[in-house]
Design an enzyme around this catalytic site. Structure first.
Site, short mmCIF file in Angstrom:
data_model
loop_
_atom_site.label_atom_id
_atom_site.label_comp_id
_atom_site.label_asym_id
_atom_site.label_seq_id
_atom_site.Cartn_x
_atom_site.Cartn_y
_atom_site.Cartn_z
N LYS A 87 58.71 77.45 1.33
CA LYS A 87 59.15 78.72 0.74
C LYS A 87 59.44 79.81 1.76
O LYS A 87 60.24 80.70 1.50
CB LYS A 87 58.10 79.23 -0.26
CG LYS A 87 58.11 78.48 -1.58
CD LYS A 87 57.11 79.09 -2.55
CE LYS A 87 57.09 78.32 -3.86
NZ LYS A 87 56.14 78.90 -4.82
N ASP A 124 59.19 83.80 -8.77
CA ASP A 124 57.76 83.65 -9.05
C ASP A 124 57.15 84.92 -9.65
O ASP A 124 56.32 84.86 -10.54
CB ASP A 124 56.98 83.29 -7.77
CG ASP A 124 57.12 81.83 -7.40
OD1 ASP A 124 57.41 81.00 -8.28
OD2 ASP A 124 56.93 81.50 -6.20
N GLY A 150 43.57 83.66 -2.45
CA GLY A 150 44.65 82.89 -1.82
C GLY A 150 45.63 83.84 -1.15
O GLY A 150 45.67 85.05 -1.48
P1 ATR Z 1 51.57 78.70 -2.58
O1 ATR Z 1 52.87 78.87 -1.88
O2 ATR Z 1 51.69 77.97 -3.89
O3 ATR Z 1 50.80 79.97 -2.72
P2 ATR Z 1 50.23 77.73 -0.19
O4 ATR Z 1 51.08 78.61 0.63
O5 ATR Z 1 50.08 76.31 0.24
O6 ATR Z 1 50.70 77.69 -1.70
O7 ATR Z 1 48.78 78.41 -0.31
C1 ATR Z 1 47.67 77.72 -0.74
C2 ATR Z 1 46.45 78.65 -0.74
O8 ATR Z 1 45.29 77.89 -1.12
C3 ATR Z 1 46.14 79.27 0.61
O9 ATR Z 1 45.69 80.59 0.41
C4 ATR Z 1 44.99 78.39 1.13
O10 ATR Z 1 44.10 79.01 2.04
P3 ATR Z 1 44.45 79.02 3.62
O11 ATR Z 1 45.41 80.11 3.83
O12 ATR Z 1 43.12 79.28 4.27
O13 ATR Z 1 45.00 77.65 3.95
C5 ATR Z 1 44.26 78.12 -0.15
N1 ATR Z 1 43.37 76.95 -0.02
C6 ATR Z 1 43.75 75.67 0.05
N2 ATR Z 1 42.64 74.88 0.18
C7 ATR Z 1 41.56 75.71 0.20
C8 ATR Z 1 40.14 75.52 0.31
N3 ATR Z 1 39.62 74.30 0.44
N4 ATR Z 1 39.34 76.62 0.27
C9 ATR Z 1 39.85 77.86 0.14
N5 ATR Z 1 41.20 78.11 0.03
C10 ATR Z 1 42.03 77.04 0.06
#
Ligand code: ATR
Length: 297
Positions: A87, A124, A150
């Site tokens: 994205k 979105d 997130g």
């Molecule tokens: P999107 O575009 O749908 O928002 P993304 O950019 O892949 O998806 O973001 C995924 C989110 O989930 C991120 O905030 C990620 O945290 P990091 O920035 O630290 O990677 C969060 N996330 C994924 N796995 C996680 C985990 N085990 N614990 C806490 N946060 C998690």
């Protein structure tokens, strides 16, 4: 595949949606893509509106993303949805970016224009706004403080939307604190970044809690937060839509909160993309919700 038509009109079959040699193409590009509901959703709308087009999943590895993306117009694509992890990466490949996508800093919808230009959009935020309004009309009037878990693409779009709705205080908590800080810097002083471990401290204050992390999604780790300190009037939204009712939403519902699943956001962001490609605002009826929900756990 027989589809249910909720408005009582004659049932029809998606299998009868025959396309011609002139059919337009659209799709969703990401990695992985197997879980995506977008092909079913757009396929349903194309059949429902009798449009000569097909919407296909494009699972493309990072090393091939740019070359495949550049070939899509030559293959007859009128547009694509962009999903994880592209994205933000897609932005340098675009000729034009709609102001909202520019402000958000991410693109989830691309339009290959007839004049050869590639336009990026982000639907979105629209999806979030409409899904929230369906759950509670004028929801924004109830929200002074919001907490978002997130800091990915979805958070960018939601923070932008919350700012449009004039929400005064927005907290963003993320495992990788620097990403939350980057969002706070991008969107200004009403946005405060929080270390992941400190988000609980805000629970008594927030009117809206939104999860945009992948935690709680099918096959992912659970989202382990305690919702018992939220005020009774707080709304809880989960951008995760598989399962339809995540643990977070179940606990919040049992605690008496208004809950909003991620399915509405998915459907309405898709609807806005469909309109840009095919010029029709597709019908969001019960059938589409039933069909998509039946594909979830
Ligand atoms: P999107 O575009 O749908 O928002 P993304 O950019 O892949 O998806 O973001 C995924 C989110 O989930 C991120 O905030 C990620 O945290 P990091 O920035 O630290 O990677 C969060 N996330 C994924 N796995 C996680 C985990 N085990 N614990 C806490 N946060 C998690």
């Amino acid at each position: 595949m027989a589809l249910i038509q909720a408005d009582g009109a004659k049932p029809y079959s998606c299998g009868n949606h025959l396309i011609s040699g002139m059919a337009k193409l659209a799709g969703v590009i990401g990695d992985p893509i197997g879980h995506s509901l977008s092909p079913a959703m757009h396929g349903y709308w194309l059949a429902r509106h009798g449009i000569d087009a097909a919407y296909v999943p494009l699972a493309i590895k990072p090393q091939h993303f740019e070359s495949v993306f550049r070939e899509l117009p030559k293959l007859g694509f009128c547009g694509v949805n962009i999903t994880i992890p592209y994205k933000e990466l897609v932005m340098p490949l675009l000729d034009e970016v709609e102001p909202e996508a520019e402000q958000i800093g991410a693109v989830n919808t691309v339009i290959f224009k007839d004049n050869g230009k590639i336009l990026g959009a982000n639907t979105d935020g629209f999806g979030f706004r409409v899904a929230m309004s369906e759950a509670m009309p004028r929801w924004e009037k109830q929200v002074k403080t919001a907490l978002i878990l997130g800091a990915g693409g979805a958070t960018h779009a939601i923070v932008h939307e919350l700012q449009r709705a004039k929400i005064n205080t927005i907290y963003v908590a993320n495992r990788t604190f620097e990403k939350a800080e980057a969002i706070a810097q991008r969107f200004g002083k009403k946005v405060t970044a929080l270390p992941w471990e400190e988000q609980d401290a805000q629970h008594r204050e927030v009117d809206l809690l939104v999860n945009t992390t992948s935690l709680g999604m099918l096959h992912e780790l659970p989202l382990e937060i305690d919702v018992r300190n939220l005020k009774p009037s707080a709304m809880v939204m989960d951008a995760v839509y598989n399962p339809l009712e995540t643990d977070l939403l179940r606990k919040a519902r049992q605690n008496g909160h208004l809950t909003v699943s991620g399915l509405g956001m998915l459907i309405h962001q898709g609807r806005a993309a469909f309109q840009r490609w095919f010029g029709i605002d597709p019908k969001v009826d019960e059938a589409i919700k039933v069909i998509l929900a039946s594909r979830l756990s």
